[in-house]
Structure formats: C-alpha cells, structure tokens
Scaffold this motif. Structure first.
Motif, PDB file in Angstrom:
ATOM      1  N   LEU A  60     -79.385 -24.865 113.472  1.00 41.46           N
ATOM      2  CA  LEU A  60     -79.923 -25.591 112.333  1.00 41.46           C
ATOM      3  C   LEU A  60     -79.043 -26.791 111.986  1.00 41.46           C
ATOM      4  O   LEU A  60     -77.812 -26.730 112.112  1.00 41.46           O
ATOM      5  CB  LEU A  60     -80.025 -24.685 111.111  1.00 41.46           C
ATOM      6  N   THR A  61     -79.661 -27.871 111.549  1.00 44.09           N
ATOM      7  CA  THR A  61     -78.933 -29.002 110.989  1.00 44.09           C
ATOM      8  C   THR A  61     -78.701 -28.716 109.517  1.00 44.09           C
ATOM      9  O   THR A  61     -79.661 -28.504 108.767  1.00 44.09           O
ATOM     10  CB  THR A  61     -79.727 -30.305 111.146  1.00 44.09           C
ATOM     11  N   VAL A  62     -77.454 -28.691 109.091  1.00 47.01           N
ATOM     12  CA  VAL A  62     -77.105 -28.282 107.726  1.00 47.01           C
ATOM     13  C   VAL A  62     -76.900 -29.511 106.845  1.00 47.01           C
ATOM     14  O   VAL A  62     -76.035 -30.348 107.113  1.00 47.01           O
ATOM     15  CB  VAL A  62     -75.828 -27.418 107.721  1.00 47.01           C
ATOM     16  N   VAL A  63     -77.723 -29.608 105.806  1.00 48.01           N
ATOM     17  CA  VAL A  63     -77.585 -30.634 104.772  1.00 48.01           C
ATOM     18  C   VAL A  63     -77.044 -29.948 103.527  1.00 48.01           C
ATOM     19  O   VAL A  63     -77.623 -28.955 103.068  1.00 48.01           O
ATOM     20  CB  VAL A  63     -78.935 -31.309 104.462  1.00 48.01           C
ATOM     21  N   THR A  64     -75.953 -30.444 102.963  1.00 53.13           N
ATOM     22  CA  THR A  64     -75.301 -29.773 101.841  1.00 53.13           C
ATOM     23  C   THR A  64     -75.087 -30.719 100.677  1.00 53.13           C
ATOM     24  O   THR A  64     -74.613 -31.838 100.857  1.00 53.13           O
ATOM     25  CB  THR A  64     -73.945 -29.188 102.265  1.00 53.13           C
ATOM     26  N   VAL A  65     -75.444 -30.252  99.491  1.00 49.80           N
ATOM     27  CA  VAL A  65     -75.064 -30.904  98.235  1.00 49.80           C
ATOM     28  C   VAL A  65     -73.869 -30.131  97.698  1.00 49.80           C
ATOM     29  O   VAL A  65     -73.976 -28.932  97.412  1.00 49.80           O
ATOM     30  CB  VAL A  65     -76.214 -30.891  97.220  1.00 49.80           C
ATOM     31  N   ALA A  66     -72.715 -30.791  97.581  1.00 50.99           N
ATOM     32  CA  ALA A  66     -71.494 -30.126  97.130  1.00 50.99           C
ATOM     33  C   ALA A  66     -70.775 -31.008  96.125  1.00 50.99           C
ATOM     34  O   ALA A  66     -71.123 -32.173  95.931  1.00 50.99           O
ATOM     35  CB  ALA A  66     -70.585 -29.803  98.317  1.00 50.99           C
ATOM     36  N   ASP A  67     -69.759 -30.442  95.498  1.00 43.77           N
ATOM     37  CA  ASP A  67     -69.074 -31.153  94.418  1.00 43.77           C
ATOM     38  C   ASP A  67     -68.089 -32.200  94.917  1.00 43.77           C
ATOM     39  O   ASP A  67     -67.635 -33.027  94.133  1.00 43.77           O
ATOM     40  CB  ASP A  67     -68.364 -30.162  93.488  1.00 43.77           C
ATOM     41  N   SER A  68     -67.740 -32.183  96.197  1.00 44.06           N
ATOM     42  CA  SER A  68     -66.889 -33.240  96.749  1.00 44.06           C
ATOM     43  C   SER A  68     -67.001 -33.232  98.257  1.00 44.06           C
ATOM     44  O   SER A  68     -67.464 -32.253  98.871  1.00 44.06           O
ATOM     45  CB  SER A  68     -65.429 -33.077  96.322  1.00 44.06           C
ATOM     46  N   LEU A  69     -66.574 -34.330  98.871  1.00 48.25           N
ATOM     47  CA  LEU A  69     -66.586 -34.428 100.327  1.00 48.25           C
ATOM     48  C   LEU A  69     -65.622 -33.455 100.985  1.00 48.25           C
ATOM     49  O   LEU A  69     -65.706 -33.222 102.194  1.00 48.25           O
ATOM     50  CB  LEU A  69     -66.220 -35.860 100.747  1.00 48.25           C
ATOM     51  N   PHE A  70     -64.698 -32.901 100.199  1.00 52.19           N
ATOM     52  CA  PHE A  70     -63.677 -32.016 100.755  1.00 52.19           C
ATOM     53  C   PHE A  70     -63.870 -30.572 100.309  1.00 52.19           C
ATOM     54  O   PHE A  70     -62.949 -29.776 100.361  1.00 52.19           O
ATOM     55  CB  PHE A  70     -62.292 -32.538 100.374  1.00 52.19           C
ATOM     56  N   ALA A  71     -65.081 -30.243  99.879  1.00 51.98           N
ATOM     57  CA  ALA A  71     -65.394 -28.867  99.521  1.00 51.98           C
ATOM     58  C   ALA A  71     -65.267 -27.979 100.759  1.00 51.98           C
ATOM     59  O   ALA A  71     -65.389 -28.453 101.896  1.00 51.98           O
ATOM     60  CB  ALA A  71     -66.801 -28.784  98.944  1.00 51.98           C
ATOM     61  N   PRO A  72     -65.024 -26.680 100.580  1.00 50.36           N
ATOM     62  CA  PRO A  72     -64.829 -25.792 101.743  1.00 50.36           C
ATOM     63  C   PRO A  72     -66.013 -25.756 102.701  1.00 50.36           C
ATOM     64  O   PRO A  72     -65.837 -25.389 103.861  1.00 50.36           O
ATOM     65  CB  PRO A  72     -64.613 -24.423 101.083  1.00 50.36           C
ATOM     66  N   VAL A  73     -67.202 -26.132 102.235  1.00 47.52           N
ATOM     67  CA  VAL A  73     -68.387 -26.099 103.099  1.00 47.52           C
ATOM     68  C   VAL A  73     -68.476 -27.328 103.992  1.00 47.52           C
ATOM     69  O   VAL A  73     -69.334 -27.391 104.879  1.00 47.52           O
ATOM     70  CB  VAL A  73     -69.667 -26.001 102.249  1.00 47.52           C
ATOM     71  N   ALA A  74     -67.615 -28.317 103.790  1.00 48.33           N
ATOM     72  CA  ALA A  74     -67.739 -29.586 104.517  1.00 48.33           C
ATOM     73  C   ALA A  74     -67.672 -29.389 106.025  1.00 48.33           C
ATOM     74  O   ALA A  74     -68.415 -30.034 106.772  1.00 48.33           O
ATOM     75  CB  ALA A  74     -66.656 -30.555 104.053  1.00 48.33           C
ATOM     76  N   ALA A  75     -66.782 -28.524 106.476  1.00 48.51           N
ATOM     77  CA  ALA A  75     -66.589 -28.342 107.922  1.00 48.51           C
ATOM     78  C   ALA A  75     -67.823 -27.776 108.606  1.00 48.51           C
ATOM     79  O   ALA A  75     -67.964 -27.897 109.824  1.00 48.51           O
ATOM     80  CB  ALA A  75     -65.389 -27.425 108.167  1.00 48.51           C
ATOM     81  N   HIS A  76     -68.729 -27.160 107.833  1.00 50.90           N
ATOM     82  CA  HIS A  76     -69.920 -26.535 108.418  1.00 50.90           C
ATOM     83  C   HIS A  76     -71.190 -27.295 108.065  1.00 50.90           C
ATOM     84  O   HIS A  76     -72.291 -26.766 108.235  1.00 50.90           O
ATOM     85  CB  HIS A  76     -70.022 -25.084 107.944  1.00 50.90           C
ATOM     86  N   SER A  77     -71.062 -28.521 107.573  1.00 46.63           N
ATOM     87  CA  SER A  77     -72.217 -29.331 107.180  1.00 46.63           C
ATOM     88  C   SER A  77     -72.333 -30.540 108.097  1.00 46.63           C
ATOM     89  O   SER A  77     -71.352 -31.234 108.347  1.00 46.63           O
ATOM     90  CB  SER A  77     -72.069 -29.799 105.724  1.00 46.63           C
ATOM     91  N   HIS A  78     -73.547 -30.788 108.600  1.00 46.50           N
ATOM     92  CA  HIS A  78     -73.776 -31.998 109.383  1.00 46.50           C
ATOM     93  C   HIS A  78     -73.854 -33.223 108.479  1.00 46.50           C
ATOM     94  O   HIS A  78     -73.425 -34.312 108.850  1.00 46.50           O
ATOM     95  CB  HIS A  78     -75.080 -31.872 110.180  1.00 46.50           C
ATOM     96  N   LEU A  79     -74.428 -33.041 107.302  1.00 47.64           N
ATOM     97  CA  LEU A  79     -74.580 -34.129 106.347  1.00 47.64           C
ATOM     98  C   LEU A  79     -74.250 -33.584 104.965  1.00 47.64           C
ATOM     99  O   LEU A  79     -74.951 -32.709 104.451  1.00 47.64           O
ATOM    100  CB  LEU A  79     -76.013 -34.668 106.374  1.00 47.64           C
ATOM    101  N   LEU A  80     -73.152 -34.072 104.373  1.00 47.04           N
ATOM    102  CA  LEU A  80     -72.730 -33.596 103.057  1.00 47.04           C
ATOM    103  C   LEU A  80     -72.913 -34.713 102.039  1.00 47.04           C
ATOM    104  O   LEU A  80     -72.426 -35.833 102.223  1.00 47.04           O
ATOM    105  CB  LEU A  80     -71.277 -33.127 103.076  1.00 47.04           C
TER     106      LEU A  80
END
Length: 277
Positions: free
Chosen positions: A203-223
């Motif tokens: 899956l291509t992962v698109v993430t809305v997060a609180d910062s570019l350096f959130a812990p989910v960043a490494a697993h998101s294709h587009l943050l």
C-alpha cells in the motif's frame, strides 16, 4: 515557508538522513521549538526520552561539533516567540495558538502539489482504508464519514488489536492501493507497526501527522504535517482536522462522479426527511 521557530528547525533538519532515535529528538525539538535554544542536552534528552549521548550524536549528525554548538546556532537563527498577551487567559491563549497553527497550515498549502497528489492516490484506491487510533480516531472517523458520500468503498480502521493487520490485509486483497492514516500525539506503537505492515503489503501510505518528524514518518510515502496545540491539558487538533477536509476536497477532484454522488445523497436525504433544515 513560515518564519516560526518550528519552521526554522524543520529547515535545519531537512536533507539529513536521521536515525529513528534522531528523528525522535527532531520531533521533540519541533514540538518545543520556542524552548529548545535554552535547554541543556540533558533536559532535551529527558524530553525526547533518549540518552544524553544520543543528543550529542544528533548534533554531530547535523554538522555541529557538539550540542553546545547546535544550541548556539539555534539561539542565533531560531527567533524567539513574541511575548504572549498577559491580558489573555489560558483558554484564550490556547485559541490564539491554534490560530497560529492554522496560519502555518495555510502557508504550507501555498504549494498544493502534495495535497493534490494525495487526493489522486486516495481517489484511485478501491477500497480506501482510513486508519486512526486513540487521539486520532476522531480525525479518521470524520474523514471516513464524509469520504463515504463520494467514494464507493471507504473502510474505517479506528480500533486496534490483533484484527487490525487482518483488516489491512483484507483491504489489500480487495484491491486497495493506498491507505490514509491520521497520526497524532501520543503516537501509539500499534499505528507505527500497522503502517510498516501496510507498506510491506504494497500500500502507498499517506499520513496526516503533527510534524514531519513524527514517529510515523519513516513508514509514510507521503506525510502532510499539521501542528497540534499543546497549551491545554489535552492536545487540540484544529489544523489536522482542517487538513483532512482539504484532502477530502482534493480527493473529490479525483473522483469524476463525486458531484453526482453528492446530489444523489441530497435527493435521498430530502425524500426521507433526514435533516430538519
């Protein structure tokens, strides 16, 4: 680009390949941007939940001789926040902080290409899984509620547990190509693990997060970042919610029958007397 302390820090971090521990430090610094130039390495380590030597190695990774040199640089280039209005009570200050977060979001959207790309990815995924756990569950629910009015198959993933991976796998088997995740502090380990699994599943992962350096960043294709407010006992998330609505608009642009679906829904709602107005 905003001239806020958080924005200046993000510019400093861009272009560096950071380890997961270093990304955690960067994330902490962005969230505490106004305070960081005045923190010792020990204080920063405690806030980020890492060791003091990790903070030193982080400074070296950014090209400084050590943390004192990094802190001196931050005092020179990261502007101090303007003094707060003493006439405002804590509730008003929280509102003002959220207004500032929305201003930063508006500045980020001056380049609409990331959101437009995300909209196309989400529109093309059939089904479309939407993930959000704990603090982010309401953001995921709100997106999924409206998205279902225009997208033919939206699958809300707002509960964790052993079934979460199964539901991601089921979406992949049904033809899903992308997953949308809302990730807000405090970031559940389960979300990080779920995104890692989603990527492995193709899956291509698109993430809305609180910062570019959130812990989910490494697993998101587009943050896509949208800051949260931290002035009250519990974080406030006006900017992530608004960014979710912007993503809905971009997704509608990628669905040629979106307007027809909305008109069909409105006609059905009127026939049933669904709404009082």
């Amino acid at each position: 680009m905003s001239d806020s302390p958080a924005a200046r820090l993000q510019v400093l971090f861009e272009g560096h390949r950071l380890t997961p521990t270093q990304r955690r430090i960067a994330h902490c610094m962005v969230r505490r941007a106004a305070d960081v130039p005045f923190l010792s390495s020990v204080e920063l380590a405690e806030l980020a939940g890492v060791s003091q030597p990790s903070v030193t190695r982080f400074a070296v990774a950014l090209g400084f001789d050590g943390y004192p040199a990094l802190r001196k640089h931050l005092r020179d280039v990261v502007p101090a926040e303007a003094a707060g209005d003493d006439s405002l009570n804590e509730y008003q200050q929280a509102v003002e902080a959220e207004i500032e977060n929305l201003r930063h979001l508006a500045e980020a959207l001056a380049d609409p290409r990331p959101v437009e790309r995300a909209g196309r990815l989400l529109a093309a995924s059939r089904p479309l899984p939407v993930l959000g756990l704990r603090a982010a569950a309401s953001q995921a629910y709100g997106f999924a509620y409206f998205a279902a009015k225009v997208h033919p198959d939206v699958r809300l993933l707002d509960e964790g547990g052993s079934m979460l991976t199964d539901r991601i796998d089921a979406a992949v088997r049904a033809g899903a190509t992308a997953l949308l995740c809302f990730a807000l502090p405090r970031h559940p380990r389960e979300v990080v693990d779920a995104l890692a699994h989603a990527r492995e599943a193709g899956l291509t992962v698109v993430t809305v997060a609180d910062s570019l350096f959130a812990p989910v960043a490494a697993h998101s294709h587009l943050l896509l970042p949208a800051a949260v407010g931290t002035g009250l006992a519990f974080d406030t998330a006006c900017a992530p919610m608004l960014l979710g609505r912007v993503l809905l608009e971009a997704m509608c642009d990628g669905l040629p029958d979106a307007q027809a679906r909305l008109e069909e829904f409105d006609a059905g709602a009127a026939a049933r007397g669904l709404f009082v107005e």
